[in-house]
Write a protein that holds these residues in place. Structure first.
Motif, mmCIF file in Angstrom:
data_model
loop_
_atom_site.group_PDB
_atom_site.id
_atom_site.type_symbol
_atom_site.label_atom_id
_atom_site.label_comp_id
_atom_site.label_asym_id
_atom_site.label_seq_id
_atom_site.Cartn_x
_atom_site.Cartn_y
_atom_site.Cartn_z
ATOM 1 N N ALA A 119 0.704 -1.213 -0.282
ATOM 2 C CA ALA A 119 0.061 0.000 -0.027
ATOM 3 C C ALA A 119 0.872 1.339 0.023
ATOM 4 N N VAL A 120 2.159 1.174 0.466
ATOM 5 C CA VAL A 120 2.924 2.454 0.578
ATOM 6 C C VAL A 120 3.445 2.564 -0.875
ATOM 7 N N GLY A 121 3.574 1.300 -1.653
ATOM 8 C CA GLY A 121 3.901 1.533 -3.196
ATOM 9 C C GLY A 121 2.669 2.470 -3.642
ATOM 10 N N LEU A 122 1.476 1.922 -3.496
ATOM 11 C CA LEU A 122 0.390 2.697 -4.314
ATOM 12 C C LEU A 122 0.469 4.072 -4.064
ATOM 13 N N ALA A 123 0.547 4.556 -2.722
ATOM 14 C CA ALA A 123 0.867 5.958 -2.301
ATOM 15 C C ALA A 123 1.869 6.584 -3.083
ATOM 16 N N ALA A 124 3.072 5.825 -3.032
ATOM 17 C CA ALA A 124 4.136 6.445 -3.842
ATOM 18 C C ALA A 124 4.010 6.645 -5.360
ATOM 19 N N CYS A 125 2.993 5.724 -5.957
ATOM 20 C CA CYS A 125 2.890 5.875 -7.209
ATOM 21 C C CYS A 125 2.139 7.024 -7.802
ATOM 22 N N CYS A 126 1.323 7.484 -6.772
ATOM 23 C CA CYS A 126 0.334 8.826 -7.046
ATOM 24 C C CYS A 126 1.128 10.104 -7.018
ATOM 25 N N ASP A 127 0.725 10.958 -7.907
ATOM 26 C CA ASP A 127 1.504 12.376 -7.907
ATOM 27 C C ASP A 127 1.382 13.223 -6.680
ATOM 28 N N ILE A 128 0.132 13.018 -6.098
ATOM 29 C CA ILE A 128 -0.046 13.737 -4.812
ATOM 30 C C ILE A 128 -0.532 12.786 -3.658
ATOM 31 N N VAL A 129 -0.303 12.710 -2.270
ATOM 32 C CA VAL A 129 -0.658 12.016 -1.449
ATOM 33 C C VAL A 129 -1.345 13.323 -0.422
ATOM 34 N N VAL A 130 -2.628 13.125 -0.034
ATOM 35 C CA VAL A 130 -3.044 13.796 0.960
ATOM 36 C C VAL A 130 -3.570 12.822 2.068
ATOM 37 N N ALA A 131 -2.996 13.040 3.158
ATOM 38 C CA ALA A 131 -3.208 11.846 4.241
ATOM 39 C C ALA A 131 -3.813 12.617 5.465
ATOM 40 N N SER A 132 -4.662 11.852 6.478
ATOM 41 C CA SER A 132 -5.314 12.017 7.676
ATOM 42 C C SER A 132 -4.062 12.337 8.713
ATOM 43 N N GLU A 133 -4.096 13.013 9.557
ATOM 44 C CA GLU A 133 -3.074 13.034 10.755
ATOM 45 C C GLU A 133 -3.174 11.728 11.404
ATOM 46 N N LYS A 134 -4.188 10.566 11.207
ATOM 47 C CA LYS A 134 -4.064 9.449 11.827
ATOM 48 C C LYS A 134 -3.371 8.492 10.878
ATOM 49 N N ALA A 135 -2.909 8.720 9.808
ATOM 50 C CA ALA A 135 -2.304 7.926 9.000
ATOM 51 C C ALA A 135 -0.995 7.335 9.402
ATOM 52 N N LYS A 136 -0.697 5.916 8.972
ATOM 53 C CA LYS A 136 0.380 5.535 9.205
ATOM 54 C C LYS A 136 1.165 4.550 8.058
#
Length: 282
Positions: A119-136
């Protein structure tokens, strides 16, 4: 656009495609079936983006977690595969990462909770990542005798080689603030304001020229491969020249000098377009 068993793909009236993982009961873990679905979705999105039918893609998921990475049942089946079976399976995951990374239009990842393993790979493949302060985030593979091999080119590009060595070898959990500081995440939001933050970023993206965004994304991939070769320098000159004489480029310049919104925006666009306006650059 379509509905399937483990994921959902929808297109709104702005041309935003929403690709959503729908396995909250297993924290949106992915297996071979979900990977096949996502690859099929990405093929449709690639074609639609090439034809100008979509402006951006938002990758998200239902439930508490963004994704726990590999599904346990899938991992048990992989134990029984021989080398060739594992290789074929890995290539499908690789196709997913490459397909997401190379979509012609802007991509945005919405991370509301835990993103582990692939799942870290999915995020890294996207141009922009917007995350909750609760994300890990966690590259957890070495704890079970594996490696973040398939996702490593994309995650290392986001984190840099030095930080990648640490987090891939230790499997430490990155909290949202750490992920932001390291460059994996671009914007944090309070958990209950995550959707508003995603919409704000989409408003900014929608202010840009669709053609210019597609050309810029392709250009940046080329520049990353060969930053200062003669061929790359010539390519950059050709890209800006082609955009300047294109219909969309002419409209963008005309709207700037005439102090009006360009034709690809509409009255529903908020002030983000004005607040992020800049003079044309070459």
């Amino acid at each position: 656009m379509s509905e399937t068993t483990f994921s959902r793909l929808e297109l709104d009236d702005r041309g935003i495609a929403w690709l959503t993982l729908e396995r909250p009961e297993v924290h949106n873990a992915f297996d071979d079936s979900l990977i096949a679905e996502l690859n099929a979705h990405l093929e449709r999105l690639r074609d639609a983006a090439h034809h100008g039918e979509i402006r951006a893609v938002v990758l998200g998921s239902e439930g508490k977690s963004f994704s726990a990475g590999a599904d346990l049942g899938w991992m048990k089946r992989m134990v029984e595969y021989d080398f060739e079976g594992n290789l074929a399976d890995s290539r499908k995951l690789s196709a997913l990462m490459h397909g997401l990374d190379t979509l012609p239009c802007p991509t945005l990842c919405r991370v509301q909770g835990a993103a582990f393993g692939g799942a870290v790979g999915l995020a890294a493949c996207c141009d922009i990542v917007v995350a909750s302060e609760k994300a890990k985030f966690c590259l957890s593979e070495v704890k079970i005798g594996l490696s973040p091999a398939v996702i490593s080119p994309y995650v290392q590009r986001a984190l840099g080689e030095r930080q990648m060595r640490r987090y891939a070898l230790t499997a430490e959990v990155m909290d949202a603030t750490t992920a932001l500081a390291l460059g994996l995440v671009h914007r944090l939001a309070p958990h209950d304001e995550l959707d508003a933050a995603v919409e704000a970023m989409l408003d900014i993206l929608l202010a840009g020229s669709p053609q210019a965004q597609r050309a810029t994304k392709a250009l940046l991939a080329e520049v990353a491969r060969e930053p200062d070769s003669k061929a790359t320098r010539e390519h950059t000159c050709r890209v800006i020249s082609e955009l300047r004489v294109s219909a969309e480029g002419q409209e963008g310049l005309a709207s700037f000098f005439e102090k009006r919104r360009p034709a690809w925006t509409n009255d529903s666009d908020n002030s983000a377009a004005d607040n992020n306006a800049a003079e044309p650059r070459s």
